[in-house]
Scaffold this motif. Structure first.
Motif, mmCIF file in Angstrom:
data_model
loop_
_atom_site.group_PDB
_atom_site.id
_atom_site.type_symbol
_atom_site.label_atom_id
_atom_site.label_comp_id
_atom_site.label_asym_id
_atom_site.label_seq_id
_atom_site.Cartn_x
_atom_site.Cartn_y
_atom_site.Cartn_z
ATOM 1 N N VAL A 1 54.371 39.078 34.494
ATOM 2 C CA VAL A 1 54.014 40.451 34.820
ATOM 3 C C VAL A 1 54.589 40.843 36.184
ATOM 4 O O VAL A 1 55.067 41.966 36.374
ATOM 5 N N LEU B 1 43.347 44.452 31.826
ATOM 6 C CA LEU B 1 44.613 45.046 32.256
ATOM 7 C C LEU B 1 44.429 46.548 32.352
ATOM 8 O O LEU B 1 43.996 47.193 31.394
ATOM 9 N N LEU C 1 45.605 43.557 37.106
ATOM 10 C CA LEU C 1 45.416 42.470 36.141
ATOM 11 C C LEU C 1 44.338 41.568 36.720
ATOM 12 O O LEU C 1 44.567 40.862 37.707
ATOM 13 N N ASN D 1 47.051 41.496 41.339
ATOM 14 C CA ASN D 1 46.955 40.388 40.398
ATOM 15 C C ASN D 1 45.764 39.526 40.802
ATOM 16 O O ASN D 1 45.817 38.821 41.792
ATOM 17 N N LEU E 1 51.715 45.990 28.384
ATOM 18 C CA LEU E 1 52.160 46.502 29.692
ATOM 19 C C LEU E 1 53.600 46.987 29.619
ATOM 20 O O LEU E 1 53.953 48.030 30.210
ATOM 21 N N ILE F 1 48.858 49.177 38.800
ATOM 22 C CA ILE F 1 48.667 48.163 37.760
ATOM 23 C C ILE F 1 47.685 47.127 38.296
ATOM 24 O O ILE F 1 47.874 46.592 39.405
ATOM 25 N N TYR G 1 50.598 46.973 42.615
ATOM 26 C CA TYR G 1 50.243 45.941 41.632
ATOM 27 C C TYR G 1 49.246 44.974 42.252
ATOM 28 O O TYR G 1 49.497 44.419 43.327
ATOM 29 N N LEU H 1 49.286 40.975 26.031
ATOM 30 C CA LEU H 1 49.126 41.739 27.269
ATOM 31 C C LEU H 1 50.471 42.118 27.865
ATOM 32 O O LEU H 1 50.653 43.239 28.370
#
Length: 459
Positions: A325, A392, A383, A344, A363, A381, A342, A359
């Motif tokens: 990702v 997500l 996750l 994570n 995405l 984004i 983003y 996933l």
């Protein structure tokens, strides 16, 4: 047990249970009503019998009153009374009898063998001391007494109702009786009619229950056939969509190979041929052309890697979902020029088989749609994962769209395919969009093992 049999069983078993309960209630109620009816018939007949017996005894008393009240208590007068009573009768089995207070028979027109005998201890088949009971009823009761006695016309012992009175001055008991066979026949007939009514009612209930069971069974079969047709239709549609996606992917690969790698390889071939000719001629241009061909070959290798990465990124298999990702987000930011934030928080969570690919593809499809249609400036984004699930979230500040129209969009995975991927893992999917903010949220359970897609569709 298959679903269709469960549906039929759930429809039929309660119906059978309800019919059984209703039948039991109907039988119980009819039997109770039948017994009440028989008892009413018996009581009514016995009441008329009692009135009839009293009338007979009163008639006999009126016949012997002149002699009894004459004040003559000699034996001759008593014999005259007995002779008069012996002449009185009604019907075939209607007669009068006389006993003294010690239980000795003084007169019995149908059974002369009993006259003069002491019957004080005589009992009927039920163990009742008949003469004692008659005397007690005449002296202390209402004068009526039930007992069993031999019927003169048939010689069989039959239930009998007697009415007796006392002639106290002489110490006599005068009475008569009626045999109760007609009462037994009437009550038995009433019970038989009730039994026939119960039988008829049970046949009607059974017929209705059978029709209802057949209707439920037919409805179950119809529903099962309908569900099978619907499942087959969905399966055919899913199969066709898979085939279409495969053909579209093949077409895309074919175009990329033909328009990209194929053109580069042809160019490299021409450059290598030209370099070979220049080198054979001893020209220094051959080295430059050869270096350009090598550079073009490197471009071709990069193009192959790009296609391979689009098909399935190698990082997804080697380093996991988080790394894949991260690479996808970096490439998207460089390619689109959008501002991407983003986060994570997945860590080293291990997902069920197939969930990372699902996933990643979701995405990938979301970012492609944002790049093509959203006209956005920034994308967020997230996750995240914990011990139970993985979440997500993809959010952009674009122009938005109408969700109910998105189902009709063709090509790519599409909203329906995203939902199918999520449903395949028993996850949750939500999509919201207004001008300035569109958000896609997918949540997949961490521990659940997914069932095969085709078998789920068929079931």
């Amino acid at each position: 047990m298959q679903l269709k049999y469960k549906i039929v069983a759930l429809g039929i078993l309660p119906l059978i249970l309800a019919v059984a309960i209703i039948s039991a209630l109907v039988i119980f109620q009819n039997q109770r009503l039948g017994e009440q009816q028989a008892q009413l018939i018996e009581d009514s007949i016995l009441a008329s019998k009692r009135a009839e017996l009293k009338n007979y005894v009163e008639m006999a008393m009126s016949a012997l009153t002149p002699l009894y009240e004459s004040g003559q208590d000699d034996e001759h007068t008593k014999q005259m009374v007995l002779k008069e009573l012996q002449k009185l009768s009604f019907g075939i089995n209607g007669y009068f009898f006389v006993y003294d207070h010690n239980g000795r028979s003084l007169m019995h027109p149908r059974q002369s063998g009993l006259v003069g005998r002491d019957l004080w201890d005589m009992t009927d088949p039920h163990g009742l001391p008949v003469i004692q009971a008659l005397l007690n009823s005449a002296q202390n009761g209402d004068g009526f007494q039930h007992y069993a006695w031999e019927k003169p016309s048939t010689g069989q012992v039959t239930d009998k109702l007697a009415y007796v009175v006392m002639l106290d001055r002489w110490g006599w008991m005068l009475g008569t009786g009626i045999y109760l066979e007609d009462v037994e026949r009437a009550t038995q007939q009433a019970r038989q009619e009730v039994a026939r009514g119960i039988h008829t009612t049970m046949l009607a209930i059974g017929g209705v229950a059978l029709i209802a069971v057949l209707l439920v069974f037919a409805c179950g079969l119809t529903l099962n056939a309908s569900e099978h047709r619907l499942a087959d239709k969905k399966l055919q549609g899913l199969t066709q969509r898979i085939v279409n996606l495969q053909e579209e992917e093949r077409s895309r690969l074919s175009r990329e190979l033909h328009d990209g790698i194929s053109q580069v390889l042809v160019s490299i071939k021409f450059q290598f041929e030209l370099a070979s000719l220049e080198l054979e001629a001893g020209s220094d241009k051959g080295q430059d052309i050869l270096r350009k061909g090598i550079d073009r070959l490197a471009d071709a290798i990069g193009e192959v890697r790009t296609i391979s990465h689009d098909l399935r990124p190698s990082l997804l298999d080697t380093l996991g979902l988080a790394a894949a990702v991260t690479q996808l987000v970096t490439e998207f930011e460089l390619r689109s020029g959008l501002s991407v934030h983003y986060e994570n928080g997945l860590g080293d969570i291990q997902l069920v088989d197939g969930a990372p690919v699902a996933l990643f593809r979701i995405l990938q499809e979301a970012l492609t749609n944002i790049e093509r249609h959203a006209d956005a400036r920034s994308v967020t984004i997230e996750l995240q994962g914990d011990a139970r699930q993985v979440r997500l979230s993809v959010c952009d500040d674009g122009v938005g769209f109408k969700i109910n129209q998105l189902e009709s969009i063709q090509g790519g995975i599409g909203l329906r395919n995203i939902r199918e991927r999520v449903d395949h893992f028993n996850g949750q999917f939500s999509l919201s969009s207004v001008p300035g903010r569109s958000e896609l949220v997918v949540t997949l359970p961490k521990q659940l093992r997914a069932a095969p897609l085709l078998s789920r569709a068929h079931s």
